[in-house]
Design a protein around this motif. Structure first.
Motif, PDB file in Angstrom:
ATOM      1  N   GLN A 215       1.247   3.979  -2.997  1.00 12.69           N
ATOM      2  CA  GLN A 215       0.848   5.351  -2.701  1.00 12.69           C
ATOM      3  C   GLN A 215       1.918   6.339  -3.149  1.00 12.69           C
ATOM      4  O   GLN A 215       1.621   7.366  -3.759  1.00 12.69           O
ATOM      5  CB  GLN A 215       0.582   5.521  -1.213  1.00 12.69           C
ATOM      6  CG  GLN A 215       0.078   6.909  -0.857  1.00 12.69           C
ATOM      7  CD  GLN A 215       0.359   7.284   0.585  1.00 12.69           C
ATOM      8  OE1 GLN A 215       1.319   6.820   1.175  1.00 12.69           O
ATOM      9  NE2 GLN A 215      -0.477   8.129   1.153  1.00 12.69           N
TER      10      GLN A 215
ATOM     11  N   TRP B 231      -9.546   4.329  -4.263  1.00 10.78           N
ATOM     12  CA  TRP B 231      -8.298   4.860  -4.806  1.00 10.78           C
ATOM     13  C   TRP B 231      -7.971   4.186  -6.143  1.00 10.78           C
ATOM     14  O   TRP B 231      -7.580   4.849  -7.103  1.00 10.78           O
ATOM     15  CB  TRP B 231      -7.198   4.658  -3.769  1.00 10.78           C
ATOM     16  CG  TRP B 231      -5.796   4.847  -4.250  1.00 10.78           C
ATOM     17  CD1 TRP B 231      -5.357   5.664  -5.243  1.00 10.78           C
ATOM     18  CD2 TRP B 231      -4.631   4.193  -3.729  1.00 10.78           C
ATOM     19  NE1 TRP B 231      -3.997   5.568  -5.384  1.00 10.78           N
ATOM     20  CE2 TRP B 231      -3.528   4.669  -4.469  1.00 10.78           C
ATOM     21  CE3 TRP B 231      -4.414   3.264  -2.725  1.00 10.78           C
ATOM     22  CZ2 TRP B 231      -2.227   4.239  -4.215  1.00 10.78           C
ATOM     23  CZ3 TRP B 231      -3.128   2.832  -2.479  1.00 10.78           C
ATOM     24  CH2 TRP B 231      -2.041   3.321  -3.215  1.00 10.78           C
TER      25      TRP B 231
ATOM     26  N   ILE C 190      -4.152   6.279   3.765  1.00 10.61           N
ATOM     27  CA  ILE C 190      -3.174   5.200   3.766  1.00 10.61           C
ATOM     28  C   ILE C 190      -2.200   5.312   4.947  1.00 10.61           C
ATOM     29  O   ILE C 190      -2.144   4.419   5.807  1.00 10.61           O
ATOM     30  CB  ILE C 190      -2.392   5.171   2.438  1.00 10.61           C
ATOM     31  CG1 ILE C 190      -3.355   5.024   1.256  1.00 10.61           C
ATOM     32  CG2 ILE C 190      -1.386   4.020   2.445  1.00 10.61           C
ATOM     33  CD1 ILE C 190      -4.174   3.775   1.266  1.00 10.61           C
TER      34      ILE C 190
ATOM     35  N   CYS D 257       0.835  -1.211   0.000  1.00  7.52           N
ATOM     36  CA  CYS D 257       0.000   0.000   0.000  1.00  7.52           C
ATOM     37  C   CYS D 257       0.865   1.254   0.000  1.00  7.52           C
ATOM     38  O   CYS D 257       0.608   2.197  -0.760  1.00  7.52           O
ATOM     39  CB  CYS D 257      -0.921  -0.002   1.219  1.00  7.52           C
ATOM     40  SG  CYS D 257      -2.369  -1.058   1.070  1.00  7.52           S
ATOM     41  N   TYR D 258       1.886   1.262   0.838  1.00  4.33           N
ATOM     42  CA  TYR D 258       2.713   2.464   0.932  1.00  4.33           C
ATOM     43  C   TYR D 258       3.564   2.654  -0.317  1.00  4.33           C
ATOM     44  O   TYR D 258       3.809   3.778  -0.748  1.00  4.33           O
ATOM     45  CB  TYR D 258       3.593   2.404   2.178  1.00  4.33           C
ATOM     46  CG  TYR D 258       4.021   3.765   2.661  1.00  4.33           C
ATOM     47  CD1 TYR D 258       3.110   4.610   3.295  1.00  4.33           C
ATOM     48  CD2 TYR D 258       5.317   4.223   2.473  1.00  4.33           C
ATOM     49  CE1 TYR D 258       3.483   5.864   3.726  1.00  4.33           C
ATOM     50  CE2 TYR D 258       5.700   5.485   2.906  1.00  4.33           C
ATOM     51  CZ  TYR D 258       4.775   6.298   3.528  1.00  4.33           C
ATOM     52  OH  TYR D 258       5.150   7.549   3.953  1.00  4.33           O
TER      53      TYR D 258
ATOM     54  N   ASP E 264       2.013   6.586  -6.967  1.00  2.19           N
ATOM     55  CA  ASP E 264       0.892   7.338  -7.513  1.00  2.19           C
ATOM     56  C   ASP E 264       1.032   8.836  -7.266  1.00  2.19           C
ATOM     57  O   ASP E 264       0.550   9.645  -8.063  1.00  2.19           O
ATOM     58  CB  ASP E 264      -0.407   6.830  -6.890  1.00  2.19           C
ATOM     59  CG  ASP E 264      -1.632   7.295  -7.645  1.00  2.19           C
ATOM     60  OD1 ASP E 264      -1.689   7.069  -8.865  1.00  2.19           O
ATOM     61  OD2 ASP E 264      -2.523   7.889  -7.024  1.00  2.19           O
ATOM     62  N   LYS E 265       1.688   9.205  -6.173  1.00  4.53           N
ATOM     63  CA  LYS E 265       1.869  10.627  -5.874  1.00  4.53           C
ATOM     64  C   LYS E 265       2.691  11.336  -6.947  1.00  4.53           C
ATOM     65  O   LYS E 265       2.380  12.462  -7.348  1.00  4.53           O
ATOM     66  CB  LYS E 265       2.566  10.798  -4.520  1.00  4.53           C
ATOM     67  CG  LYS E 265       1.663  10.685  -3.317  1.00  4.53           C
ATOM     68  CD  LYS E 265       2.475  10.921  -2.054  1.00  4.53           C
ATOM     69  CE  LYS E 265       1.612  10.787  -0.808  1.00  4.53           C
ATOM     70  NZ  LYS E 265       2.402  10.987   0.428  1.00  4.53           N
TER      71      LYS E 265
ATOM     72  N   VAL F 267      -8.792   2.112  -0.294  1.00  3.08           N
ATOM     73  CA  VAL F 267      -7.909   1.475  -1.278  1.00  3.08           C
ATOM     74  C   VAL F 267      -8.700   1.110  -2.536  1.00  3.08           C
ATOM     75  O   VAL F 267      -8.227   1.303  -3.666  1.00  3.08           O
ATOM     76  CB  VAL F 267      -7.240   0.231  -0.664  1.00  3.08           C
ATOM     77  CG1 VAL F 267      -6.568  -0.610  -1.749  1.00  3.08           C
ATOM     78  CG2 VAL F 267      -6.216   0.638   0.379  1.00  3.08           C
TER      79      VAL F 267
ATOM     80  N   TYR G  49      -5.535  15.850   0.070  1.00  2.75           N
ATOM     81  CA  TYR G  49      -4.841  14.904   0.952  1.00  2.75           C
ATOM     82  C   TYR G  49      -4.815  15.439   2.383  1.00  2.75           C
ATOM     83  O   TYR G  49      -5.061  14.703   3.351  1.00  2.75           O
ATOM     84  CB  TYR G  49      -3.418  14.701   0.426  1.00  2.75           C
ATOM     85  CG  TYR G  49      -2.637  13.593   1.076  1.00  2.75           C
ATOM     86  CD1 TYR G  49      -2.536  12.347   0.461  1.00  2.75           C
ATOM     87  CD2 TYR G  49      -1.976  13.781   2.280  1.00  2.75           C
ATOM     88  CE1 TYR G  49      -1.808  11.326   1.043  1.00  2.75           C
ATOM     89  CE2 TYR G  49      -1.257  12.768   2.874  1.00  2.75           C
ATOM     90  CZ  TYR G  49      -1.166  11.548   2.247  1.00  2.75           C
ATOM     91  OH  TYR G  49      -0.455  10.533   2.836  1.00  2.75           O
TER      92      TYR G  49
ATOM     93  N   GLU H  43      -6.243   8.596  -1.047  1.00  2.00           N
ATOM     94  CA  GLU H  43      -4.902   8.212  -0.602  1.00  2.00           C
ATOM     95  C   GLU H  43      -4.569   8.752   0.782  1.00  2.00           C
ATOM     96  O   GLU H  43      -3.654   8.258   1.441  1.00  2.00           O
ATOM     97  CB  GLU H  43      -3.852   8.703  -1.603  1.00  2.00           C
ATOM     98  CG  GLU H  43      -3.819   7.924  -2.895  1.00  2.00           C
ATOM     99  CD  GLU H  43      -2.632   8.318  -3.765  1.00  2.00           C
ATOM    100  OE1 GLU H  43      -1.537   8.509  -3.210  1.00  2.00           O
ATOM    101  OE2 GLU H  43      -2.819   8.456  -4.986  1.00  2.00           O
TER     102      GLU H  43
END
Length: 215
Positions: free
Chosen positions: A87, A145, A175, A83-84, A90-91, A142, A124, A172
């Motif tokens: 994330q 997302w 997360i 997940c991290y 995607d940022k 998630v 965010y 996001e």
């Protein structure tokens, strides 16, 4: 060491589970007492109270605790790591899309690209603190997302790109706080730091994947 919890330090709300109340009564705790902010007590609290009230309770051995810790590690730490990692990817993926003619494809002008990038972080910031059950909150975000990420392919102008970036920021945002809360719920204070470092290392893996893909 005495495993039973001091009944004077904890009391039972009126809405307690009947079975739990009966068990706690047997251990000397009164049903008529009340807990301040009892609605904040989770199921783990009542489980510990009920388990500690049993007279035949046997303390877990170190080997059992080690095996349980290992099973928890393999079940939740890899998921938190992935997940991290995703994330972080995607940022910053919008910056790589700009190199691949995103501005021309969506006819972005002036500060349009910068505004779309900033909108993500504004959303965010506004949605970062979860106030619902963390596991359900994380799972729902998630999924949403992933849907918002897929919708990025359908963006055809500045307005659609801006909308997608706002929703990505909202989804996001859950997360990192959720991962920290889950780590604190499943591990003791001394066990949390190594697990934090493992899933936070996903940031480094994300950078490696991006650099490798850019070649």
């Amino acid at each position: 060491m005495e495993s039973k919890i001091d009944a004077r330090a904890h009391t039972v709300p009126e809405s307690g589970d009947p079975q739990t109340l009966s068990n706690l009564k047997a251990s000397g705790m009164s049903e008529s007492k009340h807990v301040p902010h009892s609605q904040d007590l989770d199921q783990a609290y009542w489980y510990v109270q009920e388990a500690s009230s049993g007279r035949d309770a046997i303390p877990a051995s170190e080997s059992i605790l080690k095996s349980l810790r290992r099973r928890i590690d393999w079940r939740i730490v890899p998921i938190m790591f992935c997940c991290y990692t995703m994330q972080f990817v995607d940022k910053v993926l919008l910056n790589y899309a700009a190199i691949m003619d995103l501005n021309q494809d969506l006819n972005l002008r002036g500060n349009d690209f910068s505004n779309a990038a900033i909108a993500f972080f504004i959303a965010y910031l506004m949605a970062e603190i979860p106030n619902v059950p963390v596991a359900k909150w994380l799972g729902a975000n998630v999924i949403l997302w992933g849907i918002a990420t897929a919708c990025t392919a359908a963006a055809h102008n500045y307005n659609s790109l801006l909308a997608v970036r706002v929703f990505l920021g909202i989804f996001e945002a859950a997360i990192a706080p959720s991962l920290m809360l889950i780590s604190s719920q499943w591990y003791t204070k001394s066990e949390q730091a190594p697990r934090f470092s493992i899933w936070y290392a996903g940031l480094g893996l994300g950078q490696i994947l991006l650099k490798w893909h850019a070649k």
